[in-house]
Design a protein around this motif. Structure first.
Motif, PDB file in Angstrom:
ATOM      1  N   ASP A  21     -51.849 -38.156 -45.992  1.00 50.55           N
ATOM      2  CA  ASP A  21     -51.520 -36.748 -45.754  1.00 50.55           C
ATOM      3  C   ASP A  21     -51.566 -35.937 -47.043  1.00 50.55           C
ATOM      4  O   ASP A  21     -52.038 -34.795 -47.050  1.00 50.55           O
ATOM      5  CB  ASP A  21     -50.132 -36.634 -45.122  1.00 50.55           C
ATOM      6  N   ARG A  22     -51.079 -36.508 -48.145  1.00 53.59           N
ATOM      7  CA  ARG A  22     -51.097 -35.796 -49.431  1.00 53.59           C
ATOM      8  C   ARG A  22     -52.536 -35.574 -49.893  1.00 53.59           C
ATOM      9  O   ARG A  22     -52.872 -34.511 -50.417  1.00 53.59           O
ATOM     10  CB  ARG A  22     -50.319 -36.577 -50.483  1.00 53.59           C
ATOM     11  N   LEU A  23     -53.378 -36.558 -49.707  1.00 57.79           N
ATOM     12  CA  LEU A  23     -54.787 -36.408 -50.073  1.00 57.79           C
ATOM     13  C   LEU A  23     -55.456 -35.338 -49.214  1.00 57.79           C
ATOM     14  O   LEU A  23     -56.239 -34.526 -49.709  1.00 57.79           O
ATOM     15  CB  LEU A  23     -55.517 -37.741 -49.902  1.00 57.79           C
ATOM     16  N   THR A  24     -55.122 -35.310 -47.934  1.00 57.72           N
ATOM     17  CA  THR A  24     -55.699 -34.313 -47.024  1.00 57.72           C
ATOM     18  C   THR A  24     -55.246 -32.910 -47.398  1.00 57.72           C
ATOM     19  O   THR A  24     -56.048 -31.963 -47.388  1.00 57.72           O
ATOM     20  CB  THR A  24     -55.290 -34.625 -45.577  1.00 57.72           C
ATOM     21  N   GLU A  25     -53.976 -32.757 -47.734  1.00 56.13           N
ATOM     22  CA  GLU A  25     -53.452 -31.444 -48.131  1.00 56.13           C
ATOM     23  C   GLU A  25     -54.169 -30.922 -49.367  1.00 56.13           C
ATOM     24  O   GLU A  25     -54.556 -29.753 -49.439  1.00 56.13           O
ATOM     25  CB  GLU A  25     -51.950 -31.544 -48.396  1.00 56.13           C
ATOM     26  N   VAL A  41     -59.826 -31.848 -39.043  1.00 60.21           N
ATOM     27  CA  VAL A  41     -59.253 -33.132 -39.477  1.00 60.21           C
ATOM     28  C   VAL A  41     -58.887 -33.986 -38.269  1.00 60.21           C
ATOM     29  O   VAL A  41     -58.241 -33.521 -37.327  1.00 60.21           O
ATOM     30  CB  VAL A  41     -58.006 -32.911 -40.354  1.00 60.21           C
ATOM     31  N   HIS A  42     -59.322 -35.238 -38.304  1.00 63.56           N
ATOM     32  CA  HIS A  42     -58.961 -36.203 -37.261  1.00 63.56           C
ATOM     33  C   HIS A  42     -58.342 -37.422 -37.938  1.00 63.56           C
ATOM     34  O   HIS A  42     -58.894 -37.945 -38.906  1.00 63.56           O
ATOM     35  CB  HIS A  42     -60.191 -36.629 -36.462  1.00 63.56           C
ATOM     36  N   VAL A  43     -57.208 -37.868 -37.429  1.00 68.10           N
ATOM     37  CA  VAL A  43     -56.513 -39.021 -38.005  1.00 68.10           C
ATOM     38  C   VAL A  43     -56.655 -40.228 -37.093  1.00 68.10           C
ATOM     39  O   VAL A  43     -56.361 -40.157 -35.891  1.00 68.10           O
ATOM     40  CB  VAL A  43     -55.018 -38.720 -38.236  1.00 68.10           C
ATOM     41  N   VAL A  44     -57.111 -41.338 -37.673  1.00 59.83           N
ATOM     42  CA  VAL A  44     -57.198 -42.605 -36.948  1.00 59.83           C
ATOM     43  C   VAL A  44     -56.050 -43.487 -37.421  1.00 59.83           C
ATOM     44  O   VAL A  44     -56.057 -43.980 -38.553  1.00 59.83           O
ATOM     45  CB  VAL A  44     -58.548 -43.313 -37.210  1.00 59.83           C
ATOM     46  N   ALA A 168     -58.894 -36.932 -57.162  1.00 60.26           N
ATOM     47  CA  ALA A 168     -59.675 -37.639 -56.143  1.00 60.26           C
ATOM     48  C   ALA A 168     -60.078 -36.699 -55.009  1.00 60.26           C
ATOM     49  O   ALA A 168     -61.224 -36.732 -54.539  1.00 60.26           O
ATOM     50  CB  ALA A 168     -58.858 -38.811 -55.591  1.00 60.26           C
ATOM     51  N   ALA A 169     -59.157 -35.858 -54.564  1.00 59.75           N
ATOM     52  CA  ALA A 169     -59.466 -34.915 -53.486  1.00 59.75           C
ATOM     53  C   ALA A 169     -60.529 -33.922 -53.919  1.00 59.75           C
ATOM     54  O   ALA A 169     -61.390 -33.525 -53.124  1.00 59.75           O
ATOM     55  CB  ALA A 169     -58.197 -34.180 -53.055  1.00 59.75           C
TER      56      ALA A 169
END
Length: 207
Positions: A21-25, A41-44, A168-169
């Motif tokens: 989640d932090r990387l996605t934000e 965004v899709h989470v698996v 990284a993001a």
């Protein structure tokens, strides 16, 4: 633009999902600072399809639920893949999921790898386990991987973790914005000519 998160955490809440989640934000913010293209965004959550993955490995056929998650990964413009570290490597659930993805389906896919563990001693698992796996699948792995030990979430180490997350993001944001899926690299064999055909062509040349 489509981003798929693969989280192999087995608990809820999960530090693995927290890192994802932090990387996605951070990625969402950095893409928003660019051309403003909307990010889907899709989470698996692999724990939700763990039984389906096991059945797929035995029967060779994915369930509808698992197929939907596989399609979300292979149809994305970028992937964030995060696993807890067990016995100095990625989890079996994480490996099994990528084992059932069709060969070549991740060719050229920008992938950001992340991992979580109880001690900093397992941080090398990013480079000796996760990175080789994604490279074998022909994905384009971002230079910076992010490992978060328990102590990294608070105290004096938190700032360093946030810095790694942003770096990284930013790499993934650049790869997703600069290399649309339509221009993804092939497998290197699309122009392969069998040796017999090469000999036949040589026989037709004037000498």
């Amino acid at each position: 633009m489509k981003l798929t998160i693969v989280s192999a955490g087995t608990t809820s809440p999960s530090s693995t999902r927290l890192l994802a989640d932090r990387l996605t934000e951070s990625l969402t913010k950095q893409l928003g600072d660019g051309d403003g293209e909307e990010l889907e965004v899709h989470v698996v959550e692999l724990r939700d399809v763990a039984v389906d993955i096991g059945k797929n490995m035995v029967t060779g056929f994915p369930s509808p639920a698992l197929q939907a998650e596989l399609d979300a990964v292979t149809g994305a413009d970028g992937v964030i893949a995060v696993s807890p570290i067990y016995s100095a490597s990625y989890s079996g659930l994480f490996k099994s999921f990528f084992d059932v993805i069709d060969a070549g389906a991740l060719t050229g896919m920008p992938v950001l790898i992340g991992a979580t563990g109880g001690t900093p001693r397992h941080s090398l698992a990013l480079d000796h386990a996760l990175r080789p796996l994604m490279s074998y699948l022909r994905a384009t792995v971002m230079p910076t991987g992010v490992y978060a030990a328990s102590q990294d979430w608070g105290g004096e180490d938190a700032g360093e973790l946030h810095s790694r997350i942003d770096r990284a993001a930013g790499e993934l944001a650049g790869a997703m914005a600069g290399t649309p899926r339509s221009r993804r690299a092939g497998d290197g064999f699309s122009d392969f000519v069998p040796f017999e055909q090469q000999l036949a062509d040589l026989g037709q040349l004037d000498v």
